[in-house]
Design an enzyme around this catalytic site. Structure first.
Site, PDB file in Angstrom:
ATOM      1  N   ASN A 136     -18.461 -19.670 -37.794  1.00 17.79           N
ATOM      2  CA  ASN A 136     -19.784 -19.475 -38.275  1.00 17.79           C
ATOM      3  C   ASN A 136     -20.378 -18.277 -37.702  1.00 17.79           C
ATOM      4  O   ASN A 136     -21.581 -17.961 -38.013  1.00 17.79           O
ATOM      5  CB  ASN A 136     -20.640 -20.762 -38.091  1.00 17.79           C
ATOM      6  CG  ASN A 136     -20.734 -21.053 -36.613  1.00 17.79           C
ATOM      7  OD1 ASN A 136     -20.298 -20.275 -35.737  1.00 17.79           O
ATOM      8  ND2 ASN A 136     -21.454 -22.074 -36.325  1.00 17.79           N
ATOM      9  N   HIS A 138     -20.381 -17.477 -34.743  1.00 16.53           N
ATOM     10  CA  HIS A 138     -21.171 -17.594 -33.273  1.00 16.53           C
ATOM     11  C   HIS A 138     -20.309 -16.814 -32.158  1.00 16.53           C
ATOM     12  O   HIS A 138     -19.096 -16.744 -32.322  1.00 16.53           O
ATOM     13  CB  HIS A 138     -21.245 -19.049 -32.925  1.00 16.53           C
ATOM     14  CG  HIS A 138     -19.977 -19.984 -32.240  1.00 16.53           C
ATOM     15  ND1 HIS A 138     -19.957 -21.209 -32.347  1.00 16.53           N
ATOM     16  CD2 HIS A 138     -18.962 -19.271 -31.877  1.00 16.53           C
ATOM     17  CE1 HIS A 138     -19.014 -21.603 -31.997  1.00 16.53           C
ATOM     18  NE2 HIS A 138     -18.190 -20.518 -31.739  1.00 16.53           N
TER      19      HIS A 138
HETATM   20  P1  PGA Z   1     -11.477 -20.219 -30.541  1.00 15.35           P
HETATM   21  O1  PGA Z   1     -12.958 -20.340 -30.696  1.00 15.35           O
HETATM   22  O2  PGA Z   1     -10.787 -19.372 -29.909  1.00 15.35           O
HETATM   23  O3  PGA Z   1     -10.854 -21.748 -29.920  1.00 15.35           O
HETATM   24  O4  PGA Z   1     -11.104 -20.130 -32.323  1.00 15.35           O
HETATM   25  C1  PGA Z   1     -13.529 -19.237 -30.737  1.00 15.35           C
HETATM   26  C2  PGA Z   1     -15.184 -19.531 -30.661  1.00 15.35           C
HETATM   27  O5  PGA Z   1     -15.563 -20.534 -31.383  1.00 15.35           O
HETATM   28  O6  PGA Z   1     -15.918 -18.837 -30.029  1.00 15.35           O
END
Ligand code: PGA
Length: 242
Positions: A136, A138
């Site tokens: 999303n 973030h």
């Molecule tokens: P992920 O998480 O590296 O496990 O995809 C990234 C995030 O949600 O900031």
């Protein structure tokens, strides 16, 4: 923003590790801004190998992590402190005293947040910050529109979608913390150099929004395009909607 599109996760991890290694070799007491999640794991493994081969030295390196659940015992195997120790710090000649992760066990979280920010400032700021990006948009636990774009390190309430996504890692969903301590977008923005990593088609919407959407608190990563030294390293799948 500089954009490097690579074939796959492995290539993304190699490129990022090379950039970190250059920073470490140029400044042996560099301050590294670190992140948890699946995305940077490959880069951490590459850096650990470079250390094993004698190509880099972590003895004077200092690190600060983006975020931590709150409350959580640092010994809990779901804490981000545990993650960093297991996946990175234990493989290096780093002094654990020079590694900083927000303290999930603090009894005074607001005072802790101020202290965390002043620790970073006392180091002269972060030399290089690694970031993943949420589906999303973030960054850390800065969720769309939750705190706006001006926050420093703060306590934040986790969104229902984050709780749902992460509670499966806890023995029971009730044990999943409902808050976190996170560096704010403004704290991240103070880093001298930022590397954002994205791999896989599940990140394609977020990458499109970051690069093509408006700069908005609805996509916290979008503000990074205003920073003077940001490199996005992203694989073909994550770049597929551009
Ligand atoms: P992920 O998480 O590296 O496990 O995809 C990234 C995030 O949600 O900031």
């Amino acid at each position: 923003m500089k954009i490097i599109v690579v074939k796959n996760y492995e290539e993304m991890s190699n490129r990022a590790a090379e950039i970190f290694a250059e920073t470490i070799n140029a400044k042996p007491d560099a301050v590294l801004g670190l992140a948890t999640g699946e995305t940077p794991l490959g880069m951490y493994n590459n850096l650990a190998k470079k250390y094993e081969y004698g190509e880099i030295d972590f003895s004077r390196i200092r690190t600060v992590n983006l975020d931590e659940y709150y409350p959580i015992d640092p010994e809990n195997n779901q804490s981000y402190r545990y993650f960093m120790n297991r996946n990175f710090f234990s493989k290096l000649n780093i002094n654990l005293k020079n590694t900083f992760v927000p303290d999930g066990s603090t009894k005074k979280p607001d005072a802790f947040c101020l202290e965390y920010e002043s620790i970073i400032d006392s180091f002269g700021g972060i030399d290089i910050q690694i970031l993943g990006i949420g589906r999303n948009g973030h960054i850390g636990f800065n969720e769309p529109s939750a705190e706006g774009l001006h926050a420093l390190t703060h306590v934040t309430e986790l969104t229902p979608s984050t709780i749902e996504a992460n509670s499966r890692f806890f023995a029971s969903p009730d044990l999943m913390p409902k808050h976190a301590i996170t560096m704010g977008i403004k704290s991240v923005f103070k880093a001298k150099k930022i590397i954002i990593l994205a791999s896989g088609v599940t990140k394609a919407d977020a990458i499109r929004e970051m690069l093509r959407g408006k700069i908005s608190a609805m996509c916290p990563a979008s503000v990074l395009s205003l920073h003077q030294d940001v490199t996005l390293i992203c694989d073909k799948d994550a770049y597929s909607k551009i």
